[in-house]
Design a protein around this motif. Structure first.
Motif, PDB file in Angstrom:
ATOM      1  N   MET A  14       0.847  -1.211   0.000  1.00 33.65           N
ATOM      2  CA  MET A  14       0.000   0.000   0.000  1.00 33.65           C
ATOM      3  C   MET A  14       0.877   1.254   0.000  1.00 33.65           C
TER       4      MET A  14
ATOM      5  N   THR B  47     -17.870   2.184  -8.017  1.00 30.94           N
ATOM      6  CA  THR B  47     -17.729   0.934  -7.269  1.00 30.94           C
ATOM      7  C   THR B  47     -18.761  -0.114  -7.674  1.00 30.94           C
TER       8      THR B  47
ATOM      9  N   GLU C 210     -10.310  -1.339 -12.744  1.00 32.50           N
ATOM     10  CA  GLU C 210     -10.515  -2.002 -11.446  1.00 32.50           C
ATOM     11  C   GLU C 210      -9.460  -1.577 -10.423  1.00 32.50           C
ATOM     12  N   GLU C 211      -8.399  -0.923 -10.884  1.00 31.34           N
ATOM     13  CA  GLU C 211      -7.315  -0.538  -9.974  1.00 31.34           C
ATOM     14  C   GLU C 211      -7.588   0.841  -9.393  1.00 31.34           C
ATOM     15  N   SER C 212      -8.441   0.907  -8.397  1.00 30.03           N
ATOM     16  CA  SER C 212      -8.851   2.208  -7.867  1.00 30.03           C
ATOM     17  C   SER C 212      -7.737   2.813  -7.007  1.00 30.03           C
TER      18      SER C 212
ATOM     19  N   ASP D 197      -7.616   1.171  -3.643  1.00 28.39           N
ATOM     20  CA  ASP D 197      -6.907  -0.109  -3.520  1.00 28.39           C
ATOM     21  C   ASP D 197      -5.397   0.101  -3.494  1.00 28.39           C
ATOM     22  N   LYS D 198      -4.945   1.095  -4.259  1.00 27.88           N
ATOM     23  CA  LYS D 198      -3.497   1.341  -4.328  1.00 27.88           C
ATOM     24  C   LYS D 198      -2.999   2.104  -3.105  1.00 27.88           C
TER      25      LYS D 198
ATOM     26  N   SER E 172     -15.587  -6.044   0.258  1.00 25.05           N
ATOM     27  CA  SER E 172     -14.208  -6.473   0.405  1.00 25.05           C
ATOM     28  C   SER E 172     -13.916  -7.830  -0.218  1.00 25.05           C
ATOM     29  N   SER E 173     -14.926  -8.647  -0.408  1.00 20.99           N
ATOM     30  CA  SER E 173     -14.667  -9.901  -1.125  1.00 20.99           C
ATOM     31  C   SER E 173     -15.929 -10.353  -1.814  1.00 20.99           C
TER      32      SER E 173
END
Length: 640
Positions: free
Chosen positions: A1, A79, A306-308, A311-312, A491-492
């Protein structure tokens, strides 16, 4: 992160932000020293009942659109996809019902505060219960709605947190205190334009960088972000057509039907027809606002996929994600980040200025005037300005308290929504059910509030205790009198077993809160009223009940309708049995808004015009006035 990335503002951005504040304050000062110079409560609190349709409708829209909504809707669409857009379906009924049910009742009674209605319909106790509930709701909410966007802005850009909060709070207090409702409405108009321009700029620049709007759409389709019609009737599903399109109607009714901030705008309109028209004009404007929010979310998806940034680890929360995206898109374009921040804070300003003005109105009309009936007009006006100033300072104090809340911030947002539904239920109980009495109203309101807090706090605790592996999906924070959204990510992808028992109640979609809580008030209120002796028609104040059953059963002969429902006409028509108490109530409630010598003539004029209207039919709307009055049902908002 990664670490949270900060992007810097240029001098031009700060100048644009300062111009917004200067222009807003300027409008307030202009109305403080022009026209009647805010010398009467009628002018200060109701803009002299002289506003035309367009400014009223844009002001209604601006109050609805807070900074949290501007940050929330795009992150929701990014989202979860465009399912959220189906909320637009609820706007139709959510504005049509207030236009033809609530506005005629409130406008013809010539009220200043929506809660005066509760005294005319029930008694003083019910009025005070409604007023105190509303004040509690708004005071908690306005501090959070000022602090939340400033916090997000500070995290992403390093923009001075308390500098922004103080600048906004003080400027807003200044123009609300000096310029009254007229200034609030015209600054709302200006701020609405700034909001539209700011959002459009982001969409245009972002879409062109992504390769055009066609490319944005293609990426959204490939990423499964374009939602189809989901007709799943399960009330536990967060967003389906039914939760958004039907549950949303109750949320809209709570906001546009009985919320004091909005009712005050209807009452400031020149005529009843203008008030109704303002509701119609809001409808297309709201659809545009919703589309802009959804488009911004899709442009974000086209940029990040999808790589928000969340998330990063570039940002910590969803509301910061939208600001990060804006700063990213506008890199190397000085002035445009400042424009978006001006757009963001226009949302906050328009919302909190409405809160100050409506709180000053209900405090004066419902809590102070009844105890000091001989208060002069000059003193009442000075006091209402003092109240607006006091609530402005309370708002800054609440913003400071919000900064100490941490994760409890979401619970504070929830309180706004929890209280909205029961208040709507209380007004519906009075307006649609002639046999409901004051004991039923108070017990019903308490039952609705208990139910609201039980579900709201229960679901909050359940989510907090659930581990991330359980795929806890928190409902969005509705941070405004609206459907503003800040979502926590799923989250999942694992599916949760369907909750049972009390857990199922806690898992109810947040869009149904309003409907559920207001229904509780109506059902409990009716049961208690029937057990304690229902009200009789002759005990009702004319004009306080809307003839829903009478309209729904139009095909029955009139004598049957008279047996089934009360026949008090909607327009005030003197009746031997009811004239005297109504005249007294009218003078008590309206003496505030008019200088003393005007009260008697006002009553006479209203009597004559209403008598004419009852005989000839309602010329404002072109429909005959009902001869029969009774039942129906509505509900108030959830700002989680």
């Amino acid at each position: 992160m990664g670490e949270v990335v900060q992007m810097q503002f240029s001098t031009v951005d700060y100048v644009i932000f300062a111009l917004l504040l200067v222009a807003s304050a300027g409008i307030g000062l202009f109305y403080a020293f022009s026209g009647g110079r805010q010398r009467t409560t009628q002018e200060f609190l109701l803009a002299d009942r002289s506003m035309s349709c367009l400014p009223v409708s844009l002001s209604l829209l601006a109050t609805f659109q807070s900074a949290v909504a501007i940050l929330g809707a795009p992150s929701e669409v990014y989202t979860y996809g465009t399912q959220y857009w189906f909320l637009g379906c609820s706007y139709f009924l959510g504005l049509l019902i207030p236009a033809h049910v609530f506005i005629p009742v409130f406008y013809r009674l010539r009220l200043s505060s929506a809660y005066e209605y509760l005294e005319l319909r029930f008694n003083k106790t019910v009025r005070i219960c409604g007023t105190v509930t509303f004040i509690f709701q708004m005071v908690i909410y306005m501090g959070v709605v000022l602090y939340a966007p400033a916090l997000a802005l500070n995290a992403v850009t390093g923009f001075d947190l308390w500098g922004a909060v103080l600048a906004m709070g003080l400027v807003c207090t200044l123009y609300t205190t000096l310029g009254g409702l007229k200034a609030v409405i015209w600054t709302d108009v200006f701020q609405t334009v700034v909001m539209f321009v700011g959002q459009l700029a982001v969409i245009i620049v972002g879409a062109s960088q992504a390769g055009g709007i066609g490319e944005v759409w293609r990426k959204a389709v490939n990423g499964s972000r374009i939602a189809s019609l989901d007709l799943n009737p399960d009330p536990l599903e967060r967003h389906t057509f039914w939760t958004l399109g039907v549950g949303g109607v109750f949320l809209m009714l709570a906001l546009y039907g009985v919320n004091q901030a909005q009712v005050q705008r209807y009452l400031s309109a020149r005529t009843e027809k203008e008030a109704v028209m303002s509701c119609y004009v809001v409808f297309p404007c709201q659809q545009i606002v919703l589309c802009l929010g959804c488009l911004m979310g899709l442009v974000m998806f086209a940029r990040y996929g999808e790589e928000s940034p969340l998330d990063k680890g570039f940002v910590k929360t969803n509301d910061q994600m939208v600001l990060y995206f804006v700063m990213d898109v506008f890199q190397g374009l000085p002035g445009l980040p400042g424009l978006f921040v001006a757009c963001l804070f226009s949302g906050a300003l328009s919302t909190i200025s409405s809160a100050f003005n409506s709180l000053a109105t209900v405090t004066l009309e419902d809590l102070i005037k009844p105890h000091f009936p001989a208060m002069t007009e000059a003193k009442a006006t000075l006091l209402s300005k003092g109240l607006a100033l006091a609530y402005g300072l309370v708002c800054l104090a609440m913003a400071y308290i919000a900064s100490l809340m941490g994760s409890v911030l979401q619970a504070a947002f929830s309180i706004f929504g929890m209280v909205g539904g029961p208040l709507l239920g209380l007004f519906c109980l009075g307006m649609f059910f002639p046999w409901a009495n004051s004991i039923g109203a108070v017990v019903g309101l308490i039952a609705g509030l208990v139910m609201a807090f039980w579900i709201g706090i229960g679901s909050f605790v359940m989510r907090m205790s659930a581990s991330p592996s359980l795929n806890a999906t928190a409902p969005p924070l509705l941070g405004n009198m609206t459907t503003a959204v800040m979502t926590t990510l799923v989250s999942s992808a694992t599916t949760k077993p369907r909750p049972t028992g009390v857990e199922a109640l806690y898992s109810l979609s947040y869009m149904w809160y309003s409907a559920h809580n207001s229904t509780t008030v109506v059902v409990v209120g009716l049961i208690v009223s029937l057990l304690t002796g229902p009200m009789k028609e002759k005990e009702l104040t004319p004009g306080t009940v809307y003839p829903v059953l009478g309209k729904l059963l139009f095909f029955l002969p009139e004598r049957y309708r008279e047996k089934l429902c009360c026949v008090t006409p909607l327009a005030y028509k003197p009746k031997a049995i009811n004239t005297q108490p109504y005249q007294i109530a009218k003078k008590e409630s309206n003496g505030a808004a008019y200088p003393k010598e005007e009260v008697i003539t006002e009553d006479k004029e209203t009597e004559e015009s209403d008598r004419a209207k009852t005989e000839e039919g309602d010329e404002e709307t072109g429909t005959p006035l009902p001869s029969c009055q009774l039942t129906g049902h509505t509900v108030q908002e959830t700002a989680l």
